[in-house]
Design an enzyme around this catalytic site. Structure first.
Site, PDB file in Angstrom:
ATOM      1  CD  GLU A  17      40.666  41.531  71.592  1.00  0.00           C
ATOM      2  OE1 GLU A  17      41.108  42.569  71.091  1.00  0.00           O
ATOM      3  OE2 GLU A  17      40.199  40.589  70.913  1.00  0.00           O
ATOM      4  CD1 TRP A  61      57.990  13.097  42.640  1.00  0.00           C
ATOM      5  CD2 TRP A  61      57.290  15.023  43.532  1.00  0.00           C
ATOM      6  NE1 TRP A  61      56.637  12.988  42.861  1.00  0.00           N
ATOM      7  CE2 TRP A  61      56.174  14.145  43.405  1.00  0.00           C
ATOM      8  CE3 TRP A  61      57.098  16.287  44.060  1.00  0.00           C
ATOM      9  CZ2 TRP A  61      54.898  14.507  43.790  1.00  0.00           C
ATOM     10  CZ3 TRP A  61      55.817  16.652  44.445  1.00  0.00           C
ATOM     11  CH2 TRP A  61      54.738  15.772  44.317  1.00  0.00           C
ATOM     12  CG  LEU A  91      46.284  22.854  44.783  1.00  0.00           C
ATOM     13  CD1 LEU A  91      45.690  24.131  44.200  1.00  0.00           C
ATOM     14  CD2 LEU A  91      47.803  22.917  44.796  1.00  0.00           C
ATOM     15  CD  GLU A 125      51.614  25.206  46.617  1.00  0.00           C
ATOM     16  OE1 GLU A 125      51.539  24.177  45.904  1.00  0.00           O
ATOM     17  OE2 GLU A 125      51.554  25.169  47.864  1.00  0.00           O
ATOM     18  N   GLY A 158      53.429  26.866  38.188  1.00  0.00           N
ATOM     19  CA  GLY A 158      54.625  26.766  37.373  1.00  0.00           C
ATOM     20  C   GLY A 158      55.302  28.086  37.092  1.00  0.00           C
TER      21      GLY A 158
END
Length: 357
Positions: free
Chosen positions: A53, A169, A203, A288, A290
């Site tokens: 605002e 991957w 990361l 994230e 495992g």
């Protein structure tokens, strides 16, 4: 669609640009309209201030008098590091304020609306309220539950294994690009020490044109993270927080010297860890890592959203099928998460389950 809803949608699009960048404050969008023309638009600035605002009123200048203001969240009514936004709106002599959702912060929570009405300003409440609450689910969760909004993000094989039969991957490059886009919408990314040691990740958000990366957080009960890990090497540039329970090898000083920020929590107490993050201002957390970390969050019931990138080419895997379709459905049913989106990404699919705010 009514004109008020179209303009609130535009304000929501502005607000969305601030997700992951404005904590501990909510991501707010604001438009100022005069004679059916948008004369100013703004979002809460990075770091949480100035508020949307304030920035929009600065753009509008004297033209704000008699104008209609569209704001996704009730203007604040409390004194913090900046004056209340309601005071600025009243001083600008706006004629009407259209509000998406009421601010859950008890310091405001209706007080802003009362102040506007007391000043003779017309107030309309609840335009696209559901969308406005959903956008700031993290802020609402932090106020109501003293923890951030938690999203579990994982790549898995078709049967739900997070570890492929061979290699590292699972999904393709397009899915990986979407992960980086997703990261930029969160205040922080969390992994466990197992993933930190095995993968030595950065990361960060690594896409052209995007320069913002969330805080990196490691759950490291016994402070085992090496000082020469990639996370530590970049801690002076991108914040690194470590949540730990014990320091058997007296490594706290070494990790702090490379720029890491340490928080001591009770051993294996994820709820306490989430309270600590909320107290530090975190509103949106991307988990994230495992299978162990994801399983721990799910068993603790600490999950508001699940985002799964599922391969259609790699079928089975190693370890436990944490994100098998059957397990996700059972967990979602138990915790009130509903499927909100499924889409194809080249050879992969994206599945999203969300808790209603």
């Amino acid at each position: 669609m009514a004109a008020e809803e179209r303009l609130m949608q535009a304000a929501l699009r502005m607000a969305d640009r601030g997700l992951g960048r404005v904590w501990p404050n909510p991501a707010v969008g604001c438009l100022i309209v005069q004679d059916n023309r948008i004369i100013a638009r703004a979002r809460t600035a990075d770091g949480g201030r100035p508020h949307a605002e304030t920035l929009a009123l600065e753009q509008a200048g004297p033209q704000a008098e008699g104008a209609t203001v569209y704001v996704t969240l009730e203007p604040c009514a409390h004194h913090g590091k900046t004056p209340p936004c309601v005071d600025s709106l009243i001083a600008a002599k706006v004629a009407k304020v259209v509000i998406g959702a009421i601010d859950p912060d008890p310091r405001t929570a209706g007080k802003g609306i009362e102040a506007l009405k007391a000043a003779g300003i017309e107030v309309c409440i609840g335009v696209l309220e559901k969308d406005c609450k959903a956008l700031n689910a993290g802020f609402f969760t932090r106020i109501a539950e003293n923890r951030p909004y938690i999203c579990l993000k994982a790549a898995c094989t078709k049967e739900g294994y997070m570890t492929p039969p061979e290699g590292r991957w699972i999904t393709g490059p397009q899915a990986l690009n979407l992960v980086h886009l997703q990261r930029r919408k969160f205040d922080a990314i969390l992994i466990g020490i197992g993933t930190a040691m095995a993968d030595n990740p950065m990361l960060t958000t690594r896409l052209p044109g995007f320069h913002h990366s969330p805080v990196r957080i490691v759950l490291d009960s016994h402070l085992r993270l090496p000082a020469d890990a990639n996370l530590c090497k970049t801690a002076g540039i991108i914040p690194l927080w470590i949540l730990y329970a014990n320091d058997p090898n007296n490594r706290a000083g070494e990790l702090e010297s490379v720029g890491a920020k340490l928080f001591k929590i009770p051993s294996r107490d994820l709820a306490a860890a989430m309270h600590t993050l909320a107290e530090q201002g975190m509103t949106r957390l991307l988990v994230e890592g495992g299978p162990a970390i994801h399983t721990a969050f799910m068993e603790a019931g600490l999950c508001d959203e699940i985002t799964v990138y599922r391969s259609s080419e790699i079928i089975s895997g190693r370890g436990e099928a944490v994100f098998s379709p059957e397990k996700i459905k059972k967990f979602a049913d138990r915790k009130g998460l509903t499927p909100s989106k499924t889409r194809l990404i080249e050879q992969d699919s994206l599945e999203i389950y969300r808790r209603k705010v």
